[in-house]
Design a protein around this motif. Structure first.
Motif, PDB file in Angstrom:
ATOM      1  N   ALA A   1      18.171 -35.216  10.403  1.00 30.29           N
ATOM      2  CA  ALA A   1      18.983 -35.298   9.193  1.00 30.29           C
ATOM      3  C   ALA A   1      20.070 -34.250   9.151  1.00 30.29           C
ATOM      4  O   ALA A   1      21.021 -34.355   8.384  1.00 30.29           O
ATOM      5  CB  ALA A   1      18.088 -35.156   7.968  1.00 30.29           C
ATOM      6  N   ASN A   2      19.931 -33.188   9.952  1.00 31.45           N
ATOM      7  CA  ASN A   2      20.914 -32.110   9.943  1.00 31.45           C
ATOM      8  C   ASN A   2      20.959 -31.478  11.326  1.00 31.45           C
ATOM      9  O   ASN A   2      20.295 -31.941  12.255  1.00 31.45           O
ATOM     10  CB  ASN A   2      20.561 -31.082   8.860  1.00 31.45           C
ATOM     11  N   ASP A   3      21.749 -30.424  11.442  1.00 31.12           N
ATOM     12  CA  ASP A   3      21.932 -29.754  12.734  1.00 31.12           C
ATOM     13  C   ASP A   3      21.157 -28.436  12.815  1.00 31.12           C
ATOM     14  O   ASP A   3      21.550 -27.534  13.554  1.00 31.12           O
ATOM     15  CB  ASP A   3      23.422 -29.486  12.969  1.00 31.12           C
ATOM     16  N   CYS A   4      20.073 -28.326  12.062  1.00 25.00           N
ATOM     17  CA  CYS A   4      19.310 -27.075  12.042  1.00 25.00           C
ATOM     18  C   CYS A   4      18.435 -26.895  13.276  1.00 25.00           C
ATOM     19  O   CYS A   4      18.125 -25.775  13.662  1.00 25.00           O
ATOM     20  CB  CYS A   4      18.424 -27.021  10.802  1.00 25.00           C
ATOM     21  N   TRP A   5      18.012 -28.022  13.877  1.00 20.69           N
ATOM     22  CA  TRP A   5      17.002 -27.980  14.917  1.00 20.69           C
ATOM     23  C   TRP A   5      17.603 -28.239  16.299  1.00 20.69           C
ATOM     24  O   TRP A   5      18.551 -28.994  16.447  1.00 20.69           O
ATOM     25  CB  TRP A   5      15.924 -29.029  14.656  1.00 20.69           C
ATOM     26  N   GLY A   6      16.966 -27.626  17.285  1.00 15.56           N
ATOM     27  CA  GLY A   6      17.314 -27.905  18.672  1.00 15.56           C
ATOM     28  C   GLY A   6      16.040 -28.100  19.479  1.00 15.56           C
ATOM     29  O   GLY A   6      14.972 -27.609  19.104  1.00 15.56           O
ATOM     30  N   SER A   7      16.128 -28.833  20.566  1.00 11.80           N
ATOM     31  CA  SER A   7      14.954 -29.046  21.411  1.00 11.80           C
ATOM     32  C   SER A   7      15.383 -29.125  22.867  1.00 11.80           C
ATOM     33  O   SER A   7      16.513 -29.499  23.186  1.00 11.80           O
ATOM     34  CB  SER A   7      14.198 -30.319  21.019  1.00 11.80           C
ATOM     35  N   ILE A   8      14.452 -28.771  23.737  1.00 10.79           N
ATOM     36  CA  ILE A   8      14.662 -28.856  25.180  1.00 10.79           C
ATOM     37  C   ILE A   8      13.525 -29.679  25.765  1.00 10.79           C
ATOM     38  O   ILE A   8      12.350 -29.339  25.580  1.00 10.79           O
ATOM     39  CB  ILE A   8      14.691 -27.460  25.831  1.00 10.79           C
ATOM     40  N   GLY A   9      13.863 -30.755  26.446  1.00 13.23           N
ATOM     41  CA  GLY A   9      12.852 -31.590  27.075  1.00 13.23           C
ATOM     42  C   GLY A   9      12.324 -30.937  28.344  1.00 13.23           C
ATOM     43  O   GLY A   9      13.099 -30.530  29.207  1.00 13.23           O
ATOM     44  N   LEU A  10      11.008 -30.822  28.437  1.00 10.92           N
ATOM     45  CA  LEU A  10      10.383 -30.228  29.608  1.00 10.92           C
ATOM     46  C   LEU A  10       9.842 -31.271  30.572  1.00 10.92           C
ATOM     47  O   LEU A  10       9.821 -31.052  31.782  1.00 10.92           O
ATOM     48  CB  LEU A  10       9.225 -29.312  29.176  1.00 10.92           C
TER      49      LEU A  10
END
Length: 222
Positions: free
Chosen positions: A2-11
């Motif tokens: 819903a927003n740009d607060c989160w980031g993730s890296i696929g392992l």
């Protein structure tokens, strides 16, 4: 999101196909993804450790709302969410940190129209990051009534074996943080029950001025 607060890296990402008898084709697939998730620095929850079980539950609510909770059907069905969860919540104690598994179902316009859940397993690995393990089972062979028309037990057995093989060994710094928090809070387990969240909800990207209010709500939940 819903927003740009989160980031993730696929392992890790894997997919397994399950075939029926000769010439009957693929009956279903099991997919697996493993990611590390956190918030960007400008939206970080300061003075909050994901290793703290109460804080981690609050963070999970924010994450699930941002990822699933804002999506709904349209027009006359705008009050109906496209997802339902968390369901089948289970807190676990086999890792040295708080952890839980649960499902988030894709939901149709009907009240009981739930299908193809994301089966999630989450646990923190730093003060600001957690690991998300996601299983999805897809079925391609169904009878006239919509019921699965093949034996899914091999698929479930593979998923269970993968889940049961997950271990976590903390580095010295992370272990020291866990030990300190355990000494402070005592019980490191997540809640035994976690009711599904009330979706859909309206979510807006928080600006810098809203960060203190988010911080206050998290502190209140610890």
């Amino acid at each position: 999101m819903a927003n740009d607060c989160w980031g993730s890296i696929g392992l890790l990402g894997r997919m397994w196909a399950f075939y029926g008898p000769w010439m009957t084709g693929c009956k279903g697939e099991l997919s697996l993804s493993v990611s590390v998730v956190g918030r960007f620095d400008e939206f970080s929850f300061e003075n909050i450790s994901f290793f703290n079980p109460k804080a981690f539950e609050t963070v999970l609510v924010r994450y699930l709302n941002d990822r699933y909770g804002h999506k709904n059907w349209e027009d006359d069905m705008a009050h109906v969410p496209r997802y339902h969860g968390p369901a089948d919540w289970h807190g676990h104690s086999h890792l040295p940190v708080p952890s839980a598994s649960f499902k988030v179902y894709r939901r149709g316009e009907g009240l009981g129209d739930l299908a193809l859940p994301d089966q999630l397993f989450v646990f923190p690995v730093t003060d600001k990051h957690f690991v998300e393990v996601c299983f999805v089972q897809e079925y391609y062979s169904c009878d006239e009534t919509g019921n699965v028309a093949f034996d899914i037990s091999p698929m479930q057995e593979l998923q269970d074996n993968i889940f049961n093989s997950i271990t976590l060994e903390l580095g010295s710094k992370a272990q020291a943080r866990v030990d300190a928090i355990k000494k402070e809070v005592g019980n490191m387990q997540l809640s035994k029950e976690f009711a599904p969240l009330k979706w859909p909800i309206n979510i807006y990207p928080p600006g810098p001025s809203e960060a203190p209010e988010m911080q206050k709500s998290l502190k209140a939940g610890c």
